[in-house]
Design a protein around this motif. Structure first.
Motif, mmCIF file in Angstrom:
data_model
loop_
_atom_site.group_PDB
_atom_site.id
_atom_site.type_symbol
_atom_site.label_atom_id
_atom_site.label_comp_id
_atom_site.label_asym_id
_atom_site.label_seq_id
_atom_site.Cartn_x
_atom_site.Cartn_y
_atom_site.Cartn_z
ATOM 1 N N GLU A 1 -7.278 -7.161 7.638
ATOM 2 C CA GLU A 1 -6.710 -6.631 8.869
ATOM 3 C C GLU A 1 -5.552 -7.514 9.336
ATOM 4 O O GLU A 1 -5.659 -8.733 9.392
ATOM 5 C CB GLU A 1 -7.783 -6.555 9.966
ATOM 6 C CG GLU A 1 -7.301 -5.958 11.276
ATOM 7 C CD GLU A 1 -6.956 -4.483 11.141
ATOM 8 O OE1 GLU A 1 -6.062 -4.037 11.877
ATOM 9 O OE2 GLU A 1 -7.580 -3.806 10.311
ATOM 10 N N GLY A 2 -4.444 -6.892 9.680
ATOM 11 C CA GLY A 2 -3.300 -7.630 10.199
ATOM 12 C C GLY A 2 -2.290 -8.014 9.134
ATOM 13 O O GLY A 2 -1.201 -8.486 9.462
ATOM 14 N N THR A 3 -2.622 -7.834 7.852
ATOM 15 C CA THR A 3 -1.700 -8.189 6.770
ATOM 16 C C THR A 3 -0.772 -7.018 6.488
ATOM 17 O O THR A 3 -1.215 -5.931 6.135
ATOM 18 C CB THR A 3 -2.466 -8.544 5.489
ATOM 19 O OG1 THR A 3 -3.352 -9.629 5.762
ATOM 20 C CG2 THR A 3 -1.498 -8.928 4.385
ATOM 21 N N LEU A 4 0.524 -7.260 6.656
ATOM 22 C CA LEU A 4 1.516 -6.217 6.417
ATOM 23 C C LEU A 4 2.257 -6.539 5.123
ATOM 24 O O LEU A 4 2.860 -7.603 4.991
ATOM 25 C CB LEU A 4 2.501 -6.141 7.583
ATOM 26 C CG LEU A 4 3.360 -4.869 7.667
ATOM 27 C CD1 LEU A 4 2.480 -3.633 7.832
ATOM 28 C CD2 LEU A 4 4.339 -4.972 8.823
ATOM 29 N N ALA A 5 2.137 -5.659 4.145
ATOM 30 C CA ALA A 5 2.715 -5.912 2.823
ATOM 31 C C ALA A 5 4.233 -5.911 2.879
ATOM 32 O O ALA A 5 4.849 -5.330 3.774
ATOM 33 C CB ALA A 5 2.229 -4.858 1.838
ATOM 34 N N ARG B 1 -0.135 12.462 3.841
ATOM 35 C CA ARG B 1 -0.478 11.212 3.160
ATOM 36 C C ARG B 1 -1.775 10.665 3.738
ATOM 37 O O ARG B 1 -1.959 10.644 4.959
ATOM 38 C CB ARG B 1 0.626 10.167 3.336
ATOM 39 C CG ARG B 1 1.718 10.229 2.282
ATOM 40 C CD ARG B 1 2.431 11.538 2.232
ATOM 41 N NE ARG B 1 3.564 11.524 1.292
ATOM 42 C CZ ARG B 1 4.269 12.579 1.009
ATOM 43 N NH1 ARG B 1 3.990 13.762 1.545
ATOM 44 N NH2 ARG B 1 5.270 12.499 0.157
ATOM 45 N N LYS B 2 -2.653 10.235 2.843
ATOM 46 C CA LYS B 2 -3.948 9.721 3.296
ATOM 47 C C LYS B 2 -3.851 8.210 3.503
ATOM 48 O O LYS B 2 -3.627 7.449 2.560
ATOM 49 C CB LYS B 2 -5.046 10.030 2.279
ATOM 50 C CG LYS B 2 -6.428 9.542 2.733
ATOM 51 C CD LYS B 2 -7.450 9.672 1.621
ATOM 52 C CE LYS B 2 -7.796 11.126 1.386
ATOM 53 N NZ LYS B 2 -8.899 11.250 0.397
ATOM 54 N N ILE B 3 -3.977 7.803 4.752
ATOM 55 C CA ILE B 3 -4.041 6.385 5.084
ATOM 56 C C ILE B 3 -5.245 6.166 5.987
ATOM 57 O O ILE B 3 -5.815 7.122 6.526
ATOM 58 C CB ILE B 3 -2.759 5.913 5.799
ATOM 59 C CG1 ILE B 3 -2.609 6.658 7.138
ATOM 60 C CG2 ILE B 3 -1.538 6.096 4.930
ATOM 61 C CD1 ILE B 3 -1.567 6.060 8.038
ATOM 62 N N ASP B 4 -5.626 4.925 6.145
ATOM 63 C CA ASP B 4 -6.740 4.596 7.026
ATOM 64 C C ASP B 4 -6.196 4.302 8.410
ATOM 65 O O ASP B 4 -5.676 3.221 8.685
ATOM 66 C CB ASP B 4 -7.489 3.377 6.475
ATOM 67 C CG ASP B 4 -8.737 3.056 7.299
ATOM 68 O OD1 ASP B 4 -8.986 3.766 8.296
ATOM 69 O OD2 ASP B 4 -9.451 2.100 6.952
ATOM 70 N N LYS B 5 -6.274 5.294 9.312
ATOM 71 C CA LYS B 5 -5.706 5.108 10.636
ATOM 72 C C LYS B 5 -6.510 4.150 11.500
ATOM 73 O O LYS B 5 -6.068 3.795 12.598
ATOM 74 C CB LYS B 5 -5.563 6.454 11.357
ATOM 75 C CG LYS B 5 -6.853 7.158 11.694
ATOM 76 C CD LYS B 5 -6.580 8.509 12.331
ATOM 77 C CE LYS B 5 -7.865 9.243 12.705
ATOM 78 N NZ LYS B 5 -8.600 8.559 13.766
ATOM 79 N N ASN B 6 -7.676 3.730 11.015
ATOM 80 C CA ASN B 6 -8.460 2.739 11.752
ATOM 81 C C ASN B 6 -7.993 1.306 11.482
ATOM 82 O O ASN B 6 -8.457 0.371 12.120
ATOM 83 C CB ASN B 6 -9.943 2.869 11.395
ATOM 84 C CG ASN B 6 -10.519 4.203 11.826
ATOM 85 O OD1 ASN B 6 -10.372 4.600 12.983
ATOM 86 N ND2 ASN B 6 -11.135 4.924 10.910
ATOM 87 N N LYS B 7 -7.110 1.121 10.515
ATOM 88 C CA LYS B 7 -6.555 -0.197 10.216
ATOM 89 C C LYS B 7 -5.117 -0.245 10.716
ATOM 90 O O LYS B 7 -4.260 0.497 10.235
ATOM 91 C CB LYS B 7 -6.633 -0.475 8.709
ATOM 92 C CG LYS B 7 -8.050 -0.740 8.203
ATOM 93 C CD LYS B 7 -8.017 -1.137 6.746
ATOM 94 C CE LYS B 7 -9.437 -1.409 6.237
ATOM 95 N NZ LYS B 7 -10.041 -2.588 6.860
ATOM 96 N N LYS B 8 -4.865 -1.142 11.641
ATOM 97 C CA LYS B 8 -3.564 -1.201 12.292
ATOM 98 C C LYS B 8 -2.441 -1.473 11.308
ATOM 99 O O LYS B 8 -1.361 -0.879 11.405
ATOM 100 C CB LYS B 8 -3.588 -2.285 13.377
ATOM 101 C CG LYS B 8 -2.303 -2.386 14.173
ATOM 102 C CD LYS B 8 -2.416 -3.431 15.272
ATOM 103 C CE LYS B 8 -1.093 -3.548 16.027
ATOM 104 N NZ LYS B 8 -1.176 -4.559 17.115
ATOM 105 N N ASN B 9 -2.681 -2.371 10.331
ATOM 106 C CA ASN B 9 -1.606 -2.698 9.396
ATOM 107 C C ASN B 9 -1.254 -1.510 8.489
ATOM 108 O O ASN B 9 -0.100 -1.318 8.124
ATOM 109 C CB ASN B 9 -1.962 -3.926 8.557
ATOM 110 C CG ASN B 9 -3.264 -3.760 7.789
ATOM 111 O OD1 ASN B 9 -4.211 -3.123 8.271
ATOM 112 N ND2 ASN B 9 -3.340 -4.328 6.594
ATOM 113 N N HIS B 10 -2.256 -0.678 8.151
ATOM 114 C CA HIS B 10 -1.990 0.506 7.339
ATOM 115 C C HIS B 10 -1.153 1.520 8.129
ATOM 116 O O HIS B 10 -0.220 2.128 7.586
ATOM 117 C CB HIS B 10 -3.299 1.156 6.901
ATOM 118 C CG HIS B 10 -4.097 0.309 5.964
ATOM 119 N ND1 HIS B 10 -5.264 0.758 5.368
ATOM 120 C CD2 HIS B 10 -3.921 -0.955 5.519
ATOM 121 C CE1 HIS B 10 -5.763 -0.201 4.599
ATOM 122 N NE2 HIS B 10 -4.958 -1.244 4.688
ATOM 123 N N VAL B 11 -1.494 1.703 9.402
ATOM 124 C CA VAL B 11 -0.744 2.627 10.254
ATOM 125 C C VAL B 11 0.686 2.136 10.455
ATOM 126 O O VAL B 11 1.643 2.902 10.371
ATOM 127 C CB VAL B 11 -1.451 2.808 11.615
ATOM 128 C CG1 VAL B 11 -0.610 3.671 12.548
ATOM 129 C CG2 VAL B 11 -2.826 3.433 11.427
#
Length: 532
Positions: free
Chosen positions: A65-69, A282-292
């Motif tokens: 969580e919090g890691t932005l690629a 696109r399928k992303i995990d909207k519960n993870k802030k970094n993914h959103v």
């Protein structure tokens, strides 16, 4: 009322999602967890089914969580598609007619306005995409949750009316192109029927996946770009005048109507609804802030590229007609119907007559915009009404709404170019008056922390977006007043216009005040009026 009541109603489902824990979230980000999402799909209408979505795989090192690629061209490619489908609304036949009229009457002087209008449109569309990504729902669905029944039904009617108006312009534009390319052999009404069949082509393509459909739109946009770039090269507009027009603001009283038209047709109400739904592909995990956040970033880049390309195409059209017809007698009479013939008379000849190049570009614009209109109609109807039906049934219903009146229009106006241009003015007005009913709910929702969480826009961006919205609505209000002052005459028509305008203004005020204490009394009064 509104969101809080809806949130309470949805709480059992939300609690189930929370109980799924981090393991369920991790599976979702890798394409798993489909059973849970399929169960949700059965509860209410969704923009895309689980099996239709493109999975965005997340490496293990990015799971924290919090890691932005870091930026990835491969990921940008995976997210590329929705923005280009959205950009079609900036290239529909109505916009092309606004471009050619601006060029013919104002020359190069309004290119700066075209650039800034596109920038304003980009801002609105980025907010629409942000809303869809952060909430996992599109604008029509959120309006269904947020507003009381009478208000959301009225919003739905307004959205459908705006969509029908846009669709008539798009289908007529396609029919004109077909008539041009058939050398007049295919009449306008038959061109409308042929264009109507594109909804079935759309359904056929959709069965092969989202990516296939996006590829078709890439071909259509490329066709427009090549056609209008070829015309640009053939007519050779002045490069110096072009640069001055883009970077030096200039406006005169003689060109004010064209200026209003350039800005007024930038925001298409149905397109605001459409973009918030397209990003759900696109399928992303909207519960993870970094993914959103990552999805928001990539969609922002993609949308910016798409609208830059649309700006170039619009610039090509404007400058071609500025070079060919500015200061001529034809400038005041040129429109979508006769533009190709005027071009042919001035630049025709050679192996590739410019009339047919214009027709090919116009056909690509019309066909692509009618398909996106069908797409938008599905999302609007499904979102507002929570209709659980097969897509082909909903597509047939939404297509019929526009095709039946369009065939009638084609039969009535086929013999008169001037009447068709007058009809187009009325349809532009129809689009203008519907803008607040898409724009205000979007700005309210994207600013609401209860809806958006940490992705709600901050005070500065909120002020900028409301300023842009106020500017757009003011410009369209000017267009509306100018049109009705010249067209509406007589006591009966004037009285009816005043009554309708009063109701219209009251609903706009309600939308602006919604969520504040001041809206309670107005909401109660409007609700009582709605129920008689």
């Amino acid at each position: 009322m509104g969101r809080s009541g809806s949130a309470m109603g949805d709480s059992p489902r939300e609690e189930e999602e929370e109980e799924g824990g981090e393991e369920g979230n991790r599976l979702l980000s890798h394409g798993g967890g489909e059973e849970e999402e399929e169960e949700d799909d059965e509860e209410e209408e969704k923009a895309y089914e689980v099996k239709e979505k493109i999975v965005i795989h997340v490496p293990e090192e990015e799971e924290e969580e919090g890691t932005l690629a870091s930026f990835s061209w491969r990921k940008l490619w995976l997210f590329t598609g929705p923005g280009f489908l959205m950009s079609i609304a900036f290239l529909d036949p109505g916009n092309l007619e606004g471009d050619l009229q601006a060029g013919a009457i104002a020359g190069y002087s309004l290119l700066w306005l075209l650039m800034w209008a596109t920038a304003m449109g980009l801002l609105i569309q980025l907010l629409s995409a942000r809303l869809g990504v952060a909430t996992g729902r599109h604008l029509a669905e959120l309006c269904r949750e947020e507003y009381p029944r009478w208000a959301r039904l009225l919003l739905w009617v307004m959205a459908e009316v705006a969509l029908i108006g846009a669709d008539i312009q798009e289908v007529i534009g396609s029919a004109i192109a077909i008539k041009i390319l058939s050398s007049g052999f295919i009449p306008l009404w038959l061109g409308v029927v042929i264009t109507a069949l594109d909804s079935f082509v759309f359904l056929f393509l959709e069965n092969y996946g989202v990516r296939k459909l996006e590829a078709v739109f890439a071909v259509l946009i490329s066709t427009m770009a090549i056609s209008f770039a070829w015309m640009f090269g053939r007519t050779q507009p002045s490069g110096i005048d072009l640069l001055i027009g883009v970077f030096v603001p200039k406006l005169s009283s003689r060109t004010i109507k064209q200026a209003v038209g350039v800005v007024g047709c930038v925001i298409m109400p149905h397109n605001v609804f459409l973009h918030s739904a397209l990003v759900q592909s696109r399928k992303i995990d909207k519960n993870k802030k970094n993914h959103v956040q990552e999805a928001v970033n990539y969609y922002s880049i993609e949308s910016t590229i798409a609208l830059f390309i649309s700006f170039l195409i619009n610039l090509f059209v404007t400058t071609v007609f500025a070079k060919g017809f500015y200061g001529t007698q034809e400038a005041e009479t040129i429109g979508l119907v006769n533009a190709g013939q005027f071009l042919q008379e001035k630049y025709g000849g050679g192996y590739f007559p410019i009339l047919y190049i214009w027709g090919i570009g116009l056909l690509a614009a019309g066909q692509s915009s009618t398909i996106t209109g069908t797409y938008a109609g599905q999302f609007i109807m499904g979102g507002f009404l929570d209709m659980r039906m097969k897509k082909w049934v909903r597509s047939l219903i939404t297509r019929s709404f526009a095709i039946v009146p369009t065939i009638v229009v084609a039969l009535i106006f086929d013999s008169s170019d001037s009447m068709l241009d007058t009809l187009n003015e009325w349809l532009n007005i129809l689009q203008s008056v519907q803008i607040p009913f898409a724009l205000i709910p979007l700005l309210y929702l994207v600013s609401n922390e209860q809806v958006m969480g940490s992705f709600a826009v901050g005070p500065t961006l909120k002020m900028v977006t409301w300023t842009v919205a106020a500017l757009l609505m003011s410009i369209n209000a000017y267009l509306l007043l100018d049109f009705f002052s010249s067209e509406v005459q007589g006591l009966w028509w004037t009285s009816a216009t005043v009554i309708i305008t009063s109701g219209y203004a009251s609903f706009v005020i309600y939308l602006v005040l919604h969520g504040t204490g001041m809206s309670t009394k107005l909401e109660s009064a409007l609700s009582n009026f709605w129920h008689g």
